[in-house]
Design a protein around this motif. Structure first.
Motif, PDB file in Angstrom:
ATOM      1  N   PRO A 192     -13.913  -1.239  -1.290  1.00 58.59           N
ATOM      2  CA  PRO A 192     -13.182  -2.505  -1.457  1.00 58.59           C
ATOM      3  C   PRO A 192     -13.593  -3.265  -2.712  1.00 58.59           C
ATOM      4  N   THR A 233       0.829  -1.207   0.000  1.00 55.46           N
ATOM      5  CA  THR A 233       0.000   0.000   0.000  1.00 55.46           C
ATOM      6  C   THR A 233       0.860   1.252   0.000  1.00 55.46           C
ATOM      7  N   VAL A 285      -5.265  -7.965  -2.056  1.00 53.04           N
ATOM      8  CA  VAL A 285      -6.130  -8.487  -0.985  1.00 53.04           C
ATOM      9  C   VAL A 285      -7.153  -9.469  -1.556  1.00 53.04           C
ATOM     10  N   TRP A 286      -7.791  -9.107  -2.664  1.00 53.13           N
ATOM     11  CA  TRP A 286      -8.766 -10.001  -3.266  1.00 53.13           C
ATOM     12  C   TRP A 286      -8.116 -11.253  -3.848  1.00 53.13           C
ATOM     13  N   ARG A 292      -5.573  -3.323  -3.160  1.00 51.34           N
ATOM     14  CA  ARG A 292      -6.917  -3.901  -3.172  1.00 51.34           C
ATOM     15  C   ARG A 292      -6.957  -5.176  -4.024  1.00 51.34           C
ATOM     16  N   TYR A 307      -3.386   2.146  -2.641  1.00 48.53           N
ATOM     17  CA  TYR A 307      -4.538   1.344  -2.220  1.00 48.53           C
ATOM     18  C   TYR A 307      -5.138   0.564  -3.377  1.00 48.53           C
ATOM     19  N   GLU A 365      -7.505  -6.524   6.495  1.00 49.78           N
ATOM     20  CA  GLU A 365      -6.585  -6.057   5.457  1.00 49.78           C
ATOM     21  C   GLU A 365      -7.084  -4.774   4.798  1.00 49.78           C
ATOM     22  N   PHE A 366      -8.377  -4.701   4.515  1.00 48.66           N
ATOM     23  CA  PHE A 366      -8.886  -3.494   3.871  1.00 48.66           C
ATOM     24  C   PHE A 366      -8.837  -2.289   4.810  1.00 48.66           C
ATOM     25  N   LEU A 410     -10.451 -10.239   5.218  1.00 49.84           N
ATOM     26  CA  LEU A 410     -10.927  -9.160   4.359  1.00 49.84           C
ATOM     27  C   LEU A 410     -11.087  -7.851   5.130  1.00 49.84           C
TER      28      LEU A 410
END
Length: 224
Positions: free
Chosen positions: A215, A51, A63-64, A60, A56, A117-118, A114
């Motif tokens: 997100p 990040t 993360v997904w 993102r 971001y 992390e977000f 989720l």
């Protein structure tokens, strides 16, 4: 972005391994935690680096990607577990005890991951704008304190509430949170070094001034 794919791969690898070893509960000194606690803080450090350097929007996607990888891993563990065991193979119970993850643990892990992390990425990106890129330590530690707190509380409560006594539940939450936060603080010099190296090699230092922080607003154009 020469280092981005490598960092993403390392992040996902650590995430998968930490979720696999989470089935073991250990007691070391004053701490009472699951096996993932040893590795999971490293995933947050990688999240901070991604990040901080790439922003971001790219974080993102990472993360997904980690979320989908965990879902696939859990599905494969389950499918292999329900396959009929050979008559001369006597390790089915051992396999199910370690890798036969219960739906409750999987759901707890995915929801906590989720959310944590977000929140971590959001706070770090916003703090970077507010501090104009200065005081990196405030971002890495501050974002982790909140993100890890949300992650730890959600996972322990969803996974173990009603299974273990309430006092042990609270002790596990506190132990996990203190350990993970202390790990992040102690790793700050290393985080500084890696962030500086990655920014220099990839010539990237992204600020999310115009970013949509939803997100769910994912676009592979963000990898361009």
């Amino acid at each position: 972005m020469r280092l981005f794919p490598i960092l993403m791969a390392m992040f996902v690898t650590i995430l998968l391994v930490s979720n696999t070893v989470a089935v073991k509960i250990t007691h070391v000194g004053p701490f009472y935690f699951d096996g993932a606690t040893i590795l999971f803080p490293i995933a947050y450090i990688f999240g901070d680096i991604l990040t901080e350097v790439y922003g971001y929007k790219r974080s993102r996607i990472v993360v997904w990607t980690g979320f989908l990888a965990c879902m696939i891993m859990s599905l494969i563990y389950w499918l292999v577990g329900i396959l009929p065991a050979a008559s001369d193979w006597y390790q089915q119970d051992a396999y199910m005890a370690i890798l036969g993850q219960t739906p409750r643990i999987v759901v707890a892990s995915l929801i906590a991951y989720l959310c944590g992390e977000f929140i971590n990425a959001f706070i770090l990106a916003k703090m970077k704008i507010a501090t104009k890129g200065r005081f990196l330590w405030t971002r890495t530690i501050g974002s982790t304190m909140v993100g890890q707190g949300v992650d730890t509380v959600l996972f322990v409560i969803i996974a173990f509430s009603g299974i273990i006594p309430a006092n042990l539940l609270m002790y596990m939450i506190i132990s996990n949170y203190v350990f993970k936060t202390a790990f992040e603080i102690l790793a700050t010099p290393l985080t500084y070094a890696v962030v500086g190296f990655v920014k220099k090699v990839d010539s990237v230092d992204y600020y999310d001034d115009d970013t949509d922080f939803s997100p769910f607003r994912v676009s592979f154009k963000d990898l361009a």
